[in-house]
Design a protein around this motif. Sequence first.
Motif, mmCIF file in Angstrom:
data_model
loop_
_atom_site.group_PDB
_atom_site.id
_atom_site.type_symbol
_atom_site.label_atom_id
_atom_site.label_comp_id
_atom_site.label_asym_id
_atom_site.label_seq_id
_atom_site.Cartn_x
_atom_site.Cartn_y
_atom_site.Cartn_z
ATOM 1 N N SER A 15 55.694 10.220 89.521
ATOM 2 C CA SER A 15 55.512 10.730 88.158
ATOM 3 C C SER A 15 56.671 11.629 87.743
ATOM 4 O O SER A 15 57.267 12.309 88.568
ATOM 5 N N ARG A 16 56.954 11.563 86.458
ATOM 6 C CA ARG A 16 57.950 12.477 85.874
ATOM 7 C C ARG A 16 57.411 12.938 84.533
ATOM 8 O O ARG A 16 56.624 12.238 83.900
ATOM 9 N N LEU A 17 57.890 14.077 84.103
ATOM 10 C CA LEU A 17 57.514 14.541 82.775
ATOM 11 C C LEU A 17 58.764 14.587 81.908
ATOM 12 O O LEU A 17 59.792 15.123 82.336
ATOM 13 N N LEU A 18 58.686 13.995 80.733
ATOM 14 C CA LEU A 18 59.837 14.010 79.824
ATOM 15 C C LEU A 18 59.470 14.715 78.523
ATOM 16 O O LEU A 18 58.349 14.555 78.022
ATOM 17 N N TYR A 192 68.648 6.920 84.087
ATOM 18 C CA TYR A 192 68.866 7.209 82.662
ATOM 19 C C TYR A 192 68.026 8.349 82.083
ATOM 20 O O TYR A 192 68.181 8.684 80.920
ATOM 21 N N ALA A 193 67.112 8.926 82.885
ATOM 22 C CA ALA A 193 66.253 9.959 82.300
ATOM 23 C C ALA A 193 66.445 11.294 82.986
ATOM 24 O O ALA A 193 66.625 11.368 84.197
ATOM 25 N N ASP A 194 66.416 12.363 82.180
ATOM 26 C CA ASP A 194 66.403 13.708 82.724
ATOM 27 C C ASP A 194 64.982 14.219 82.651
ATOM 28 O O ASP A 194 64.450 14.448 81.564
ATOM 29 N N ALA A 195 64.386 14.381 83.819
ATOM 30 C CA ALA A 195 62.984 14.816 83.814
ATOM 31 C C ALA A 195 62.891 16.279 83.437
ATOM 32 O O ALA A 195 63.702 17.103 83.844
ATOM 33 N N LEU A 196 61.850 16.575 82.651
ATOM 34 C CA LEU A 196 61.575 17.953 82.252
ATOM 35 C C LEU A 196 61.024 18.691 83.466
ATOM 36 O O LEU A 196 61.347 19.840 83.708
ATOM 37 N N SER A 197 60.181 17.984 84.197
ATOM 38 C CA SER A 197 59.593 18.640 85.353
ATOM 39 C C SER A 197 59.232 17.627 86.419
ATOM 40 O O SER A 197 58.805 16.518 86.133
ATOM 41 N N THR A 198 59.425 18.028 87.670
ATOM 42 C CA THR A 198 58.923 17.246 88.795
ATOM 43 C C THR A 198 58.000 18.143 89.614
ATOM 44 O O THR A 198 57.612 17.810 90.717
ATOM 45 N N ASP A 199 57.682 19.315 89.057
ATOM 46 C CA ASP A 199 56.825 20.290 89.729
ATOM 47 C C ASP A 199 55.427 19.699 89.905
ATOM 48 O O ASP A 199 54.812 19.241 88.950
ATOM 49 N N SER A 200 54.951 19.719 91.144
ATOM 50 C CA SER A 200 53.713 19.000 91.434
ATOM 51 C C SER A 200 52.501 19.596 90.721
ATOM 52 O O SER A 200 51.626 18.859 90.262
ATOM 53 N N SER A 201 52.444 20.906 90.576
ATOM 54 C CA SER A 201 51.249 21.467 89.921
ATOM 55 C C SER A 201 51.247 21.137 88.424
ATOM 56 O O SER A 201 50.201 20.840 87.839
ATOM 57 N N ILE A 202 52.439 21.162 87.812
ATOM 58 C CA ILE A 202 52.526 20.789 86.388
ATOM 59 C C ILE A 202 52.158 19.315 86.221
ATOM 60 O O ILE A 202 51.369 18.944 85.350
ATOM 61 N N LEU A 203 52.715 18.468 87.090
ATOM 62 C CA LEU A 203 52.406 17.034 86.997
ATOM 63 C C LEU A 203 50.923 16.769 87.224
ATOM 64 O O LEU A 203 50.317 15.930 86.537
ATOM 65 N N MET A 204 50.332 17.482 88.156
ATOM 66 C CA MET A 204 48.884 17.306 88.384
ATOM 67 C C MET A 204 48.096 17.665 87.135
ATOM 68 O O MET A 204 47.113 17.009 86.790
ATOM 69 N N GLU A 205 48.527 18.719 86.464
ATOM 70 C CA GLU A 205 47.840 19.133 85.237
ATOM 71 C C GLU A 205 47.957 18.014 84.190
ATOM 72 O O GLU A 205 46.985 17.683 83.509
ATOM 73 N N TYR A 206 49.115 17.416 84.099
ATOM 74 C CA TYR A 206 49.289 16.318 83.143
ATOM 75 C C TYR A 206 48.444 15.100 83.530
ATOM 76 O O TYR A 206 47.927 14.399 82.674
ATOM 77 N N HIS A 207 48.296 14.872 84.807
ATOM 78 C CA HIS A 207 47.424 13.771 85.230
ATOM 79 C C HIS A 207 45.973 14.057 84.877
ATOM 80 O O HIS A 207 45.222 13.140 84.508
ATOM 81 N N ARG A 208 45.592 15.324 84.981
ATOM 82 C CA ARG A 208 44.224 15.674 84.567
ATOM 83 C C ARG A 208 44.036 15.445 83.075
ATOM 84 O O ARG A 208 43.021 14.913 82.628
#
Lengths: 360, 253
Positions: A15-18, A192-208
Amino acid sequence: MLQKENEISVLIENSRLLSPNGMNEFIRKLSAYYEVYAPIKGEKLVVFEKVENPQDIAWDYETTQISPKKFLHKPFEILFSFEDGGKIINENKDVVEKSQILLGLHPCDVRAIEILDKVFTKRYEDPYYMKRRKNSIIIALTCSDAHEACYCTSFGTGPRIDSGFDLLITTLGGNYLVEIGSARGREILSRYADALSTDSSILMEYHRLKNAKLEIIENKISSKMDTEDIAELLEQNINHPLWENLKEECLACGSCTIVCPTCYCFTIIDKVDLTLKSGERQRVWDSCMLLEFAEVALGVNFRSERAARIKQRVYHKLYSFEHQYYIRGCVGCGRCIRFCLKKIDPRKIIAELRGEPIEQ
Amino acid sequence: MKKPTVGIFKFTSDAGCQLQILNLEKELLELLKLIDIAYFPMASRNYGKGPFDIGFVEGAVTSTEEIIKIKEIREQCRILVALGSCACYGGIASIKNHKPQRELEERVYTDLTAVHSTKAYGIDQYVKVDAYVKGCPIDKNEFVEVVKSTLMEIKPNLRPHSVCVECKLREYPCIFLTEGKVCMGPVTSAGCGALCPSKHRACEGCRGPASDPNTSSLARTMMEYGLTPEEVRLKFIKYAGETQAFKEGAGVR
């Protein structure tokens, strides 16, 4: 579902966040190397078109009239040209060499492409379809809402999807959660993408958040098709009076099949030029709902009755497709309902065959 | 080998279909390598005599003189093609069939002594027709298709299904569904490339009935969209009111 530790680490790793800017930049870079097609807001409809500006993408679109299958199985294409004497020239000239990215496909449309893959590879590979298919990267998009005509949950073709895509985008709170579905997807994303975040807790929150969004959509899809033992149901009801009644309503205009993401029928035309000797072989979408579809030499027609054609559509999608391709031929996208002037609804057909009360 | 001869004849019409032939600017010279257009008063003062291999007839038959003339032309042509909706169905002129003849004549002419008009019908009311090129006016490419297939002695590739198919294939929004514009597309024969819907205009049904048109069902939907039975009737009698299918649509109450 997200309990097991290794599952979580795989999920995070994929997962990545953009940010909005990051997404636009990503698409812009992709456009330099690929033909990128996405849902674009038109005057009246959202249409899958080439992306000129990432900001034109309708991330929250409901549906499109024609599904993105059009980029793989073209409504019209020239297969080859022929010269006097039968020599074939310019074969495949209509097939793009440049790789294409199909971006913004809802899960139902991704599943529909999986179905078409089976259709076009069953006995032999359709070279025209497969060339485009192999050159296509699929970036799916989680639906932002459910429409009254949606019934993907009846077929397990949405709104959740875990395969069939190279990348999956979910729009959440202004940002984009991007999930990797293939090595190719991983490659274009990392390149080609610059991820905003790869932080696992932030990504988990987005998955929720994504999960909560999907639950809302799932709950909203209330009108379903009961597909249990549907083959037996259809076998027993080939002479049900419903078919004769539908014949009075159906305009036999063919719209339902043209908008269907899993319909694949086509006709072949040899278009001769004014030399009457050379010309080109064309392939054009056709439809089993049209009278002339089953007409053969001397005017014999296997399905001259409108009721027979209505049955053909329903029975093929929900019955014989499974015998042919080991998969059901409907993904519950609802296009055939939305774009039917008479609002003929497969869910209601099945309910009526089951003897269930029909709500109008 | 002698080129096949072609005659192009005009009956009651506005000559728009003949003009479409002349509008074939790109292909016309190529076409003339294949056929000899021997009779075409709109284009040439050399009135060639029959017999002809192919006769194209534009216009409806609306008088006793025309009834005699169409029968003579049939005799002279090996293959006879109805060119445009007037020749196919009676066309716009056939609107008059739904009113008493005298009433209409009095509205148009002051002196009725020379007027001997009959009901307006397509030419197949009186003679056998081998092929139909629909439309008001015709699509010029369909004309070329008919010429080519006639020369090759094969069935022309004219798709007779609904206009809806062409609309959807070209991804035009359905103006019936999105704008509530009552459209004849679902029961009208394709071949025009959904020309009117492409301009946000409802199909007027100029090409006549599609294959297996469900006109009664469409008429009911038109009324659900607010049209009165009389308005629905007028839609169905505009171009092809003499066809069985459109007659049924016009009769729905």
